[in-house]
Write a protein that holds these residues in place. Structure first.
Motif, mmCIF file in Angstrom:
data_model
loop_
_atom_site.group_PDB
_atom_site.id
_atom_site.type_symbol
_atom_site.label_atom_id
_atom_site.label_comp_id
_atom_site.label_asym_id
_atom_site.label_seq_id
_atom_site.Cartn_x
_atom_site.Cartn_y
_atom_site.Cartn_z
ATOM 1 N N ALA A 118 22.978 8.568 26.415
ATOM 2 C CA ALA A 118 22.967 8.866 27.848
ATOM 3 C C ALA A 118 22.055 7.888 28.589
ATOM 4 N N GLY A 119 20.901 7.578 27.999
ATOM 5 C CA GLY A 119 19.987 6.616 28.615
ATOM 6 C C GLY A 119 20.604 5.232 28.704
ATOM 7 N N MET A 120 21.365 4.843 27.694
ATOM 8 C CA MET A 120 22.020 3.535 27.709
ATOM 9 C C MET A 120 22.972 3.432 28.900
ATOM 10 N N LEU A 121 23.771 4.479 29.129
ATOM 11 C CA LEU A 121 24.700 4.467 30.245
ATOM 12 C C LEU A 121 23.958 4.549 31.583
ATOM 13 N N LEU A 122 22.940 5.410 31.631
ATOM 14 C CA LEU A 122 22.204 5.629 32.874
ATOM 15 C C LEU A 122 21.525 4.352 33.347
ATOM 16 N N PHE A 123 20.786 3.683 32.456
ATOM 17 C CA PHE A 123 20.011 2.516 32.876
ATOM 18 C C PHE A 123 20.871 1.261 33.019
ATOM 19 N N ARG A 124 22.027 1.237 32.367
ATOM 20 C CA ARG A 124 22.942 0.134 32.627
ATOM 21 C C ARG A 124 23.465 0.229 34.059
ATOM 22 N N GLY A 125 23.836 1.442 34.465
ATOM 23 C CA GLY A 125 24.277 1.625 35.840
ATOM 24 C C GLY A 125 23.156 1.421 36.842
ATOM 25 N N ALA A 126 21.944 1.892 36.511
ATOM 26 C CA ALA A 126 20.806 1.723 37.418
ATOM 27 C C ALA A 126 20.472 0.248 37.627
ATOM 28 N N THR A 127 20.651 -0.563 36.588
ATOM 29 C CA THR A 127 20.403 -2.007 36.721
ATOM 30 C C THR A 127 21.387 -2.635 37.705
ATOM 31 N N GLN A 128 22.659 -2.235 37.590
ATOM 32 C CA GLN A 128 23.664 -2.756 38.523
ATOM 33 C C GLN A 128 23.342 -2.354 39.960
ATOM 34 N N ILE A 129 22.902 -1.101 40.144
ATOM 35 C CA ILE A 129 22.573 -0.618 41.487
ATOM 36 C C ILE A 129 21.353 -1.358 42.032
#
Length: 377
Positions: A118-129
């Protein structure tokens, strides 16, 4: 046996690619490039080894490294913060994220695979944002030097980098002193020690390897800053895992969690500390990678977690936990780094490189399983 086997494999790989590449593998410039190219992976491998010893896994380190590198970039470029402040805040973000994930794993009881996925998906998206899909650059020179800098030139003009030679001699002296102290302690407790002649040969081999590496670096630009960071982490984390109470508790929980709990080990607190440590190291690796690129990029950290996990298992970690060393993680990372660099030097295509690295990882884990079956029989 796994650790020495991987060390021998590393030496054989260096020899193989040295011959295959026509002598390019051990050129001072290329040896320095291997250190610079793999610094962030070795940092992640150290933290991942400790997580695996504790009996867990962390799939979020690549995305967290990307996020913290992006955060540092935004702070320095968009908000004009000093690079020291940006680095400190990034490490703090890594610690907070590690504590957050450790809470769900240790106190709520959700498996680490799920939490960190879940953290992998969350912070990958947060980096894009955070980056809005664009790279942010350039960085101050001081920040770039984390990954690209070298020790300064001092002393008279010689054929070698003087400060690097002095540092190498000091490290050799400390290593020999440590070997002698360990031998004396073992004898004091009437434990088995190597015969004195073999002990001398071991010391000579250590000095020869260290001085060869030192002179190779000193004949180019000297010791990279990232190597000093790695050396500090190796000494500090190695001491904690060998000598500190929390290090022994990490091994105990990975080896037999139920027995460790019955022995009074505070398993939730130890697990939390392990993931806080992993978060800080992931943030440091993210800053090192960003400094090397001189940019915060949305695609940073891709597959870093798999490289770190592979380095840990190649370096002697066990799937069941409780086994492994910090030095083994570094050796495993160097095996992967030498493989990548050597295959690129001799012109092996990227697709075949992935196939070969997969087979190496499979062989390392298979060797671990075979060792366990042989020991149990």
């Amino acid at each position: 046996m796994r650790q020495y086997g991987m060390l021998i494999a590393l030496v054989l790989l260096l020899g193989l690619f040295q011959v295959w590449s026509g002598g390019d593998m051990l050129l001072p410039r290329n040896v320095t490039n291997i250190v610079l190219q793999n610094g962030y992976i070795l940092i992640l491998a150290i933290g991942m080894m400790i997580v695996i010893i504790n009996g867990h896994i962390d799939l979020s380190v690549g995305s967290l490294a990307a996020f913290t590198g992006a955060a540092a970039a935004v702070m320095m470029v968009d908000h004009d913060l000093p690079w020291q402040v940006a680095l400190a805040v990034s490490l703090l973000i890594g610690a907070v994220v590690g504590a957050w994930q450790g809470f769900w794993i240790a106190y709520v009881g959700i498996p680490s695979f799920i939490v960190t996925l879940a953290g992998m998906l969350l912070f990958r998206g947060a980096t894009q944002i955070l980056l809005d899909g664009q790279s942010v650059s350039p960085f101050p020179k001081g920040f770039q030097d984390i990954s690209q800098g070298f020790l300064p030139e001092v002393g008279p003009n010689t054929n070698y980098h003087n400060l690097t030679v002095l540092l190498g001699v000091a490290v050799c002296a400390i290593a020999l002193l440590q070997e002698w102290r360990q031998r004396q302690q073992a004898q004091a407790y009437e434990l088995h020690v190597l015969p004195f002649r073999i002990f001398l040969l071991k010391c000579v081999a250590i000095v020869a390897a260290m001085m060869a590496f030192t002179l190779t670096l000193a004949s180019y630009r000297g010791v990279p800053v990232i190597l000093l960071i790695l050396g500090g982490l190796l000494v500090a984390m190695g001491f904690v895992m060998r000598n500190a109470v929390v290090g022994r508790h990490i091994y105990a929980l990975g080896g037999n969690r139920a027995a460790a709990q019955l022995s009074g080990v505070k398993d939730k607190r130890v697990t939390m500390l392990v993931f806080v440590n992993m978060g800080v190291l992931a943030a440091l690796a993210g800053c090192v990678f960003a400094a090397r690129l001189n940019a915060g990029t949305p695609g940073a950290g891709n597959l870093f977690e798999l490289e770190a996990i592979a380095a840990a298992f190649i370096g002697g970690a066990s799937m069941s936990g409780g086994v492994g060393t910090v030095l083994g993680a570094v050796i495993g990372g160097l095996v992967l780094g030498v493989l990548n660099n050597g295959m690129s030097l001799v012109g092996i295509s990227q697709d075949w490189q992935q196939v070969i690295k997969g087979l190496v990882l499979l062989a390392a884990v298979g060797f671990d399983v075979w060792n366990k079956r042989r020991a149990s029989s």
